[in-house]
Scaffold this motif. Structure first.
Motif, PDB file in Angstrom:
ATOM      1  N   UNK A 128      91.826 -54.298   1.520  1.00  0.00           N
ATOM      2  CA  UNK A 128      91.183 -54.690   2.779  1.00  0.00           C
ATOM      3  C   UNK A 128      90.206 -53.608   3.257  1.00  0.00           C
ATOM      4  N   UNK A 129      89.107 -54.051   3.867  1.00  0.00           N
ATOM      5  CA  UNK A 129      88.166 -53.083   4.446  1.00  0.00           C
ATOM      6  C   UNK A 129      88.440 -52.887   5.942  1.00  0.00           C
ATOM      7  N   UNK A 130      89.492 -53.530   6.440  1.00  0.00           N
ATOM      8  CA  UNK A 130      89.859 -53.392   7.842  1.00  0.00           C
ATOM      9  C   UNK A 130      90.647 -52.091   8.019  1.00  0.00           C
ATOM     10  N   UNK A 131      89.900 -50.974   7.906  1.00  0.00           N
ATOM     11  CA  UNK A 131      90.557 -49.660   7.913  1.00  0.00           C
ATOM     12  C   UNK A 131      89.885 -48.731   8.923  1.00  0.00           C
ATOM     13  N   UNK A 132      90.624 -47.727   9.356  1.00  0.00           N
ATOM     14  CA  UNK A 132      90.108 -46.696  10.279  1.00  0.00           C
ATOM     15  C   UNK A 132      90.165 -45.341   9.597  1.00  0.00           C
ATOM     16  N   UNK A 133      89.170 -44.494   9.886  1.00  0.00           N
ATOM     17  CA  UNK A 133      89.317 -43.117   9.448  1.00  0.00           C
ATOM     18  C   UNK A 133      90.079 -42.359  10.537  1.00  0.00           C
ATOM     19  N   UNK A 134      91.099 -41.604  10.147  1.00  0.00           N
ATOM     20  CA  UNK A 134      91.864 -40.831  11.128  1.00  0.00           C
ATOM     21  C   UNK A 134      91.368 -39.395  11.206  1.00  0.00           C
ATOM     22  N   UNK A 135      90.964 -38.849  10.071  1.00  0.00           N
ATOM     23  CA  UNK A 135      90.417 -37.493  10.084  1.00  0.00           C
ATOM     24  C   UNK A 135      89.627 -37.241   8.803  1.00  0.00           C
ATOM     25  N   UNK A 136      88.466 -36.585   8.931  1.00  0.00           N
ATOM     26  CA  UNK A 136      87.718 -36.251   7.718  1.00  0.00           C
ATOM     27  C   UNK A 136      88.368 -35.114   6.928  1.00  0.00           C
ATOM     28  N   UNK A 137      89.446 -34.532   7.440  1.00  0.00           N
ATOM     29  CA  UNK A 137      90.143 -33.464   6.717  1.00  0.00           C
ATOM     30  C   UNK A 137      91.560 -33.922   6.384  1.00  0.00           C
ATOM     31  N   UNK A 138      91.956 -33.720   5.131  1.00  0.00           N
ATOM     32  CA  UNK A 138      93.271 -34.180   4.683  1.00  0.00           C
ATOM     33  C   UNK A 138      94.087 -33.066   4.069  1.00  0.00           C
ATOM     34  N   UNK A 139      95.112 -33.451   3.268  1.00  0.00           N
ATOM     35  CA  UNK A 139      96.026 -32.462   2.706  1.00  0.00           C
ATOM     36  C   UNK A 139      95.363 -31.502   1.702  1.00  0.00           C
ATOM     37  N   UNK A 140      94.266 -31.912   1.084  1.00  0.00           N
ATOM     38  CA  UNK A 140      93.495 -30.963   0.276  1.00  0.00           C
ATOM     39  C   UNK A 140      92.045 -31.088   0.728  1.00  0.00           C
ATOM     40  N   UNK A 142      89.472 -31.995  -0.692  1.00  0.00           N
ATOM     41  CA  UNK A 142      88.700 -33.132  -1.188  1.00  0.00           C
ATOM     42  C   UNK A 142      89.188 -34.474  -0.647  1.00  0.00           C
ATOM     43  N   UNK A 143      90.111 -34.487   0.331  1.00  0.00           N
ATOM     44  CA  UNK A 143      90.627 -35.778   0.792  1.00  0.00           C
ATOM     45  C   UNK A 143      90.490 -35.950   2.307  1.00  0.00           C
TER      46      UNK A 143
END
Lengths: 162, 249
Positions: A128-140, A142-143
Motif C-alpha cells: 500500500x502507498x497509504x503510508x506516513x514518514x515518521x522520521x528521516x533518521x532510523x536505526x542506521x 541509511x534507513x
C-alpha cells in the motif's frame, strides 16, 4: 590470469554486514577493480555514508573473499570518495533483495531529494502507498522510519541519497 | 598549501565538535525520533570529520585519530557556535539548523573547487547534510508556528545562537589566496548565501532575526581563541582514548 568479471562474480557473494540479503555489488559500492600482470588485485569501494560504521568490516570481507581466488597475488582494498555513491547506484536486483529483507527500496531520484520523495513510499509488507514518514533518521544512517496505515505496521526504507 | 589546510581544519573541527555535542542527546532526546535523529546526525558529522582529517593526513598532517583526539582547545579551529553546551533542546535544534545550512552551502560551493579530492568529498557530503537541513527546517517551522510557548522558546534559541552563528564566517588570513587559486570563494560569499537561504525559513517559522545593530559575530574560534566550554568537552571526549593512545580498537 584473473579477470575483472571473475572478481566481480566473487564479490556478488559478499553481503552487506547490516543487510545480509544484498551484495556489495548490488549495493553499487564496488567502484574499481584493477588486476596487474602478476595477479595482484586492487579493489576500490565507495562509502554509502561517510559515517557508516560497517566500512572497515566491508573492506575486510572483500579482502578475505578475493584472497580465496585461485592464483591471486597481493590484495589491496581501499575506500575512496573519487566516485560518490548515491542510491540510484543500487541495481534492480539489489532493490528486490532489499524488499526481501523487509526494507522499502529507495525511489530513483535522479539527483534531486526533497521531503516529498522520502514520504511517498510503498509498504514493503502489503504494497500500500497509504503510508506516513515518521522520521528521516532510523536505526542506521541509511534507513528512515515509516508507518503503513493500511496494514498498521511500522517499516523502514533504505533512504534515497543524492 | 597552508590556505587549504586552514580551510580543511576548520571544516573538520566544526564537524567533530558539533557531532560530539549532538551525540550528547543520545538517550536524552525529547521524543524517540529526535533522540535517533540527533544521534544519526552526530554519526554523519563525525564520519565527515574523519574523511577531512584523512585528507589532511595525505598533506603531511598527523594521523586522523591524533588530529581528532590529541589536540588541546587552543589548537582547534572550530567556531564558538559548535562548542558551547547543548543547553535546552530548542537551542540545540536552532544551532544545528543554522550550522547545517552553512555547511550545506559551503560544500555546494566546494564541489567546484580546484582541489579535486576536496570537491569529491564535498559532492558526497552535500547529499548527507541535505537530511540535516530538512530536519532543521521542518522542526523550525513546526515549533515556530505551533503555539506561543514553542514560538517563544525558538525565538530565545535564535537570539542565543545568532552572534555565535555569525562567528562561523570569521575570515581566514588566506581568503584572497583561496579565491585566487580557485579553491574556495570565501567566507563572505558563504555568509551572504547563507543569509539568503535561512532568512525566508526563519520568516515562515514566525521568528525574527535580531536587529542588525546587535549583530556582533563571535570571532576567535578559527585562531584557537575559544570559549571556556571547549577544553572540558575535549577532556571528556578524549578520556578513554588517552588512557592508551596506542590501543588497537
Amino acid at each position: 590470469m584473473l579477470t575483472k568479471p571473475q572478481i566481480l562474480e566473487a564479490l556478488t557473494e559478499v553481503m552487506d554486514p547490516e543487510i545480509p540479503t544484498i551484495s556489495l555489488v548490488d549495493l553499487g559500492i564496488v567502484t574499481g577493480i584493477e588486476i596487474n600482470e602478476i595477479n595482484d588485485v586492487s579493489v576500490t569501494l565507495t562509502p554509502t555514508f561517510s559515517g557508516c560504521p560497517a566500512l572497515q568490516v566491508m573492506e575486510d570481507l572483500v579482502r578475505a573473499k578475493v584472497q580465496t581466488l585461485k592464483g591471486v597475488g597481493k590484495v589491496k582494498v581501499e575506500t575512496s570518495f573519487d566516485i560518490q555513491w548515491n542510491s540510484d547506484m543500487i541495481t534492480d536486483h539489489g532493490r528486490q533483495m532489499l524488499l526481501k529483507h523487509g526494507l522499502a527500496p529507495p525511489p530513483k531520484h535522479h539527483g534531486y531529494i526533497e521531503l516529498d520523495i522520502l514520504s511517498d513510499v510503498a509498504c514493503p509488507q502489503c504494497g500500500s502507498r497509504n503510508t506516513d514518514m515518521r522520521s528521516p533518521f532510523g536505526p542506521t544512517l541509511c534507513r528512515s522510519l515509516h508507518y503503513c496505515k493500511n496494514c498498521l505496521q511500522g517499516f523502514e526504507q533504505f533512504k534515497p541519497v543524492a | 598549501m597552508q590556505a587549504l589546510k586552514e580551510l580543511l581544519y576548520k571544516m573538520a573541527d566544526d564537524q567533530l565538535i558539533i557531532g560530539h555535542r549532538n551525540s550528547e542527546w543520545t538517550g536524552l532526546g525529547p521524543i524517540l525520533e529526535e533522540d535517533i535523529a540527533f544521534s544519526s546526525m552526530a554519526q554523519d558529522k563525525i564520519g565527515q570529520a574523519q574523511a577531512l582529517y584523512k585528507l589532511l593526513h595525505t598533506m603531511g598532517e598527523q594521523e586522523p585519530d591524533v588530529l581528532g583526539f590529541m589536540r588541546n582547545a587552543e589548537q582547534m579551529h572550530c567556531c564558538h557556535l559548535v562548542e558551547v553546551p547543548i543547553s535546552n533542546y530548542a537551542f540545540s535544534l536552532m544551532r544545528n539548523f543554522l550550522h547545517s545550512h552553512a555547511e550545506l552551502i559551503r560544500f555546494e560551493m566546494l564541489t567546484g573547487s580546484i582541489c579535486q579530492p576536496l570537491a569529491n568529498i564535498a559532492k558526497k557530503y552535500r547529499g548527507e547534510i541535505k537530511y540535516h537541513v530538512m530536519h532543521g527546517s521542518t522542526w523550525l517551522k513546526q515549533l515556530g508556528n505551533a503555539n506561543e510557548d514553542s514560538n517563544q522558546k525558538m525565538q530565545q534559541a535564535l537570539a542565543g545562537c545568532w552572534n555565535l552563528a555569525l562567528g562561523i564566517f570569521e575570515p581566514s588570513p588566506y581568503e584572497t589566496d583561496l579565491q585566487k587559486e580557485n579553491i574556495f570563494e570565501g567566507e563572505t560569499a558563504l555568509k551572504d548565501r547563507w543569509l539568503e537561504t535561512i532568512s525566508p525559513i526563519i520568516g515562515k517559522a514566525s521568528l525574527k532575526l535580531p536587529p542588525h545593530n546587535e549583530w556582533t559575530p563571535a570571532f576567535g574560534g578559527r585562531t584557537g581563541n575559544h570559549t571556556l566550554h571547549l577544553q572540558p568537552m575535549l577532556d571528556e571526549m578524549t578520556e578513554v582514548y588517552k588512557i592508551d593512545p596506542s590501543a588497537e580498537w
